[in-house]
Design a protein around this motif. Structure first.
Motif, PDB file in Angstrom:
ATOM      1  N   VAL A 112     -67.193  70.410  42.776  1.00  0.00           N
ATOM      2  CA  VAL A 112     -66.089  70.048  43.623  1.00  0.00           C
ATOM      3  C   VAL A 112     -66.572  70.181  45.086  1.00  0.00           C
ATOM      4  CG1 VAL A 112     -63.779  70.756  44.247  1.00  0.00           C
ATOM      5  CG2 VAL A 112     -64.452  70.866  41.813  1.00  0.00           C
ATOM      6  N   LEU A 113     -67.147  71.271  45.697  1.00  0.00           N
ATOM      7  CA  LEU A 113     -67.360  71.267  47.131  1.00  0.00           C
ATOM      8  C   LEU A 113     -68.477  70.169  47.500  1.00  0.00           C
ATOM      9  CD1 LEU A 113     -67.870  75.187  47.382  1.00  0.00           C
ATOM     10  CD2 LEU A 113     -65.955  73.881  48.352  1.00  0.00           C
ATOM     11  N   PHE A 114     -69.443  69.778  46.564  1.00  0.00           N
ATOM     12  CA  PHE A 114     -70.343  68.740  46.939  1.00  0.00           C
ATOM     13  C   PHE A 114     -69.344  67.624  46.986  1.00  0.00           C
ATOM     14  CE2 PHE A 114     -72.586  65.040  45.417  1.00  0.00           C
ATOM     15  CZ  PHE A 114     -73.803  65.242  46.082  1.00  0.00           C
ATOM     16  N   CYS A 115     -68.611  67.328  46.284  1.00  0.00           N
ATOM     17  CA  CYS A 115     -67.552  65.847  46.249  1.00  0.00           C
ATOM     18  C   CYS A 115     -66.775  65.980  47.639  1.00  0.00           C
ATOM     19  CB  CYS A 115     -67.015  65.727  45.133  1.00  0.00           C
ATOM     20  SG  CYS A 115     -67.672  65.486  43.558  1.00  0.00           S
ATOM     21  N   VAL A 120     -66.517  63.978  53.201  1.00  0.00           N
ATOM     22  CA  VAL A 120     -66.357  64.391  54.540  1.00  0.00           C
ATOM     23  C   VAL A 120     -67.610  63.809  55.478  1.00  0.00           C
ATOM     24  CG1 VAL A 120     -66.102  66.217  56.295  1.00  0.00           C
ATOM     25  CG2 VAL A 120     -64.853  66.532  54.339  1.00  0.00           C
ATOM     26  N   PHE A 121     -68.611  64.048  54.742  1.00  0.00           N
ATOM     27  CA  PHE A 121     -69.915  63.393  55.539  1.00  0.00           C
ATOM     28  C   PHE A 121     -69.664  61.999  55.702  1.00  0.00           C
ATOM     29  CE2 PHE A 121     -74.156  61.785  55.010  1.00  0.00           C
ATOM     30  CZ  PHE A 121     -74.960  62.577  56.107  1.00  0.00           C
ATOM     31  N   LEU A 122     -69.491  61.130  54.635  1.00  0.00           N
ATOM     32  CA  LEU A 122     -69.270  59.862  54.787  1.00  0.00           C
ATOM     33  C   LEU A 122     -68.136  59.347  56.033  1.00  0.00           C
ATOM     34  CD1 LEU A 122     -70.491  57.682  53.003  1.00  0.00           C
ATOM     35  CD2 LEU A 122     -68.472  57.294  51.534  1.00  0.00           C
ATOM     36  N   PHE A 123     -67.022  60.009  55.725  1.00  0.00           N
ATOM     37  CA  PHE A 123     -66.128  59.564  56.810  1.00  0.00           C
ATOM     38  C   PHE A 123     -66.514  60.044  58.143  1.00  0.00           C
ATOM     39  CE2 PHE A 123     -63.438  58.910  53.186  1.00  0.00           C
ATOM     40  CZ  PHE A 123     -62.298  57.953  53.487  1.00  0.00           C
ATOM     41  N   THR A 135     -69.460  72.536  62.427  1.00  0.00           N
ATOM     42  CA  THR A 135     -70.509  71.825  61.935  1.00  0.00           C
ATOM     43  C   THR A 135     -70.162  70.575  61.015  1.00  0.00           C
ATOM     44  OG1 THR A 135     -70.983  73.234  60.118  1.00  0.00           O
ATOM     45  CG2 THR A 135     -72.144  73.733  62.291  1.00  0.00           C
ATOM     46  N   VAL A 136     -69.255  70.921  60.287  1.00  0.00           N
ATOM     47  CA  VAL A 136     -68.807  69.777  59.422  1.00  0.00           C
ATOM     48  C   VAL A 136     -67.473  69.173  59.584  1.00  0.00           C
ATOM     49  CG1 VAL A 136     -68.318  69.254  56.552  1.00  0.00           C
ATOM     50  CG2 VAL A 136     -70.172  70.972  57.501  1.00  0.00           C
ATOM     51  N   PHE A 137     -66.383  69.719  59.807  1.00  0.00           N
ATOM     52  CA  PHE A 137     -65.002  69.436  59.987  1.00  0.00           C
ATOM     53  C   PHE A 137     -64.868  68.842  61.305  1.00  0.00           C
ATOM     54  CE2 PHE A 137     -64.707  71.913  56.114  1.00  0.00           C
ATOM     55  CZ  PHE A 137     -64.246  70.934  55.255  1.00  0.00           C
ATOM     56  N   THR A 138     -65.481  69.582  62.350  1.00  0.00           N
ATOM     57  CA  THR A 138     -65.089  69.283  63.725  1.00  0.00           C
ATOM     58  C   THR A 138     -65.460  67.727  63.974  1.00  0.00           C
ATOM     59  OG1 THR A 138     -64.977  71.358  64.548  1.00  0.00           O
ATOM     60  CG2 THR A 138     -65.272  69.791  66.240  1.00  0.00           C
ATOM     61  N   PRO A 139     -66.853  67.390  63.760  1.00  0.00           N
ATOM     62  CA  PRO A 139     -67.238  65.998  63.672  1.00  0.00           C
ATOM     63  C   PRO A 139     -66.450  65.024  62.914  1.00  0.00           C
ATOM     64  CG  PRO A 139     -69.338  67.532  63.279  1.00  0.00           C
ATOM     65  CD  PRO A 139     -68.067  68.223  63.213  1.00  0.00           C
ATOM     66  N   LEU A 140     -65.936  65.511  61.895  1.00  0.00           N
ATOM     67  CA  LEU A 140     -64.841  64.492  61.440  1.00  0.00           C
ATOM     68  C   LEU A 140     -63.576  64.181  62.243  1.00  0.00           C
ATOM     69  CD1 LEU A 140     -63.776  62.936  58.688  1.00  0.00           C
ATOM     70  CD2 LEU A 140     -63.213  65.117  58.031  1.00  0.00           C
ATOM     71  N   VAL A 141     -63.009  65.281  62.762  1.00  0.00           N
ATOM     72  CA  VAL A 141     -61.938  65.362  63.390  1.00  0.00           C
ATOM     73  C   VAL A 141     -61.826  64.545  64.568  1.00  0.00           C
ATOM     74  CG1 VAL A 141     -60.107  66.948  64.276  1.00  0.00           C
ATOM     75  CG2 VAL A 141     -60.984  67.434  62.370  1.00  0.00           C
ATOM     76  N   ASN A 142     -62.931  64.975  65.190  1.00  0.00           N
ATOM     77  CA  ASN A 142     -63.094  64.202  66.777  1.00  0.00           C
ATOM     78  C   ASN A 142     -62.839  62.765  66.564  1.00  0.00           C
ATOM     79  OD1 ASN A 142     -63.782  66.679  67.874  1.00  0.00           O
ATOM     80  ND2 ASN A 142     -66.022  66.346  67.983  1.00  0.00           N
TER      81      ASN A 142
END
Length: 286
Positions: free
Chosen positions: A4-7, A12-15, A256-263
Motif C-alpha cells: 500500500v505504501l509503495f502504491c 506521489v512520485f509520478l505526480f 523529501t517526498v511530499f514537499t516536492p509534490l506540493v510545490n
C-alpha cells in the motif's frame, strides 16, 4: 502495508515528476513567464526533481524487499545529491524572498536589479556552493569509522541516522555541520524574516484594498512553501527527535517526498499566470 505504501509513494512520485516538468516546460516556452520569479520557480522544480529521483527509487526497493542494502559509496553519493538539492533550495528560497521584497518595496528599480544575467549568475553560484558543501560533508564523513552491524533504521542515507553508525569521535562532523548551518539555514532564515517584515509593512501602507490583496497573493504561495520547508528542516536537524525514529522518518518524508509534490501544486493553483499558460498550451494543441 508495504505494498500500500509503495502504491502511495509511486503515485506521489509520478505526480511530482509530471508536475515539476510541467512547471519547467511552461516557464521555458511561455513568454509571459519569462520573469525572474518564474525562473526561480523553474529552478526550484529542477531541485525537487533531483531530490525526488535521488531518494524515492531506492525507497521503492526498501518497501518491496522489506529492507535493503546499500554500499558505502552508494550511500555517500545519495547523501551528496540529497545535501546539494536541500542546500540549493535553502539558498533559492532566500533569493525568492528578496525578489518579492524588491518587487513590492522597490518596484521602480526591480528591472534594473533583477536582470536576467544577475538571476542566472545567482543560480549558477547557488548550485556550485550547494555541491561544494555537499562534497565537503562527504570528505568529513569519510574520515570517521563505522562499527557494529551498520544497520540504518531509516528510508535513505540521512545525516542523523548515518552518524549513529559511527563509533569514532563525532565532534569534527558536528562542528562542521554546525558551521555550515549558519550560511545555509540561520542567515537565510533571518533574511527571509526581515524581507517579509518589510514586505508586510509596505503592503499595509497601500491605500487600495484591491492592490493590497494582489500584493499579498503574489507572496502567499512563496511564504507557504518557505514555511513548510524550513519548519521540517529545523525539526529534523536543529531540534532532532532523539529516540523517535518513526517521527524522524515522517518528518524526512515531508520534505523529501511530499514537499516536492506540493510545490508545483501551490504555485499552479494559486497563480493566474501559470493557469493562463496552461490554458494557452492546451488551446495551442487542441
Amino acid at each position: 502495508m508495504r505494498f500500500v505504501l509503495f502504491c502511495l509513494f509511486f503515485v506521489v512520485f509520478l505526480f511530482t515528476i509530471c508536475g515539476n516538468l510541467l512547471i519547467i516546460s511552461l516557464v521555458s516556452t511561455s513568454k509571459n513567464l519569462h520573469t525572474p520569479m518564474y525562473f526561480f520557480i523553474s529552478q526550484l522544480s529542477i531541485s525537487d526533481i533531483l531530490l525526488t529521483t535521488d531518494i524515492v527509487p531506492y525507497m521503492f526497493h526498501i518497501l518491496l524487499n522489506n529492507g535493503g542494502t546499500i554500499t558505502l559509496i552508494g550511500c555517500m553519493a545519495q547523501f551528496c545529491f540529497f545535501g546539494a538539492s536541500e542546500t540549493f533550495e535553502c539558498l533559492l528560497l532566500t533569493e525568492m524572498s528578496y525578489d518579492r521584497y524588491v518587487a513590492i518595496c522597490n518596484p521602480l528599480r526591480y528591472t534594473s536589479i533583477m536582470t536576467t544575467g544577475h538571476c542566472v549568475k545567482l543560480v549558477v553560484f547557488f548550485w556550485s556552493v550547494s555541491f561544494f558543501m555537499a562534497f565537503t560533508d562527504i570528505l568529513t564523513l569519510s574520515k570517521l569509522k563505522f562499527c557494529g552491524l551498520n544497520i540504518m533504521d531509516h528510508l535513505f542515507c540521512d545525516l542523523v541516522p548515518l552518524l549513529d553508525l559511527y563509533c569514532s569521535d563525532k565532534l569534527p562532523i558536528k562542528v562542521h555541520i554546525s558551521l555550515q548551518s549558519i550560511p545555509v539555514l540561520i542567515i537565510p532564515s533571518i533574511i527571509i524574516v526581515v524581507s517579509y517584515v518589510k514586505i508586510v509593512r509596505a503592503i499595509l501602507r497601500i491605500p487600495s484594498n484591491i492592490s493590497r490583496q494582489k500584493a499579498f497573493s503574489t507572496c502567499s504561495s512563496h511564504l507557504i512553501v518557505v514555511s513548510m520547508f524550513y519548519l521540517t528542516i529545523f525539526s529534523v536537524y536543529i531540534l532532532p527527535t532523539h529516540g523517535s525514529s518513526v517521527m524522524n522518518k515522517i518528518l524526512s518524508l515531508l520534505y523529501t517526498v511530499f514537499t516536492p509534490l506540493v510545490n508545483p501544486i501551490i504555485y499552479s493553483l494559486r497563480n493566474k499566470d501559470i493557469k493562463k499558460a496552461v490554458q494557452d498550451t492546451i488551446l495551442k494543441y487542441v
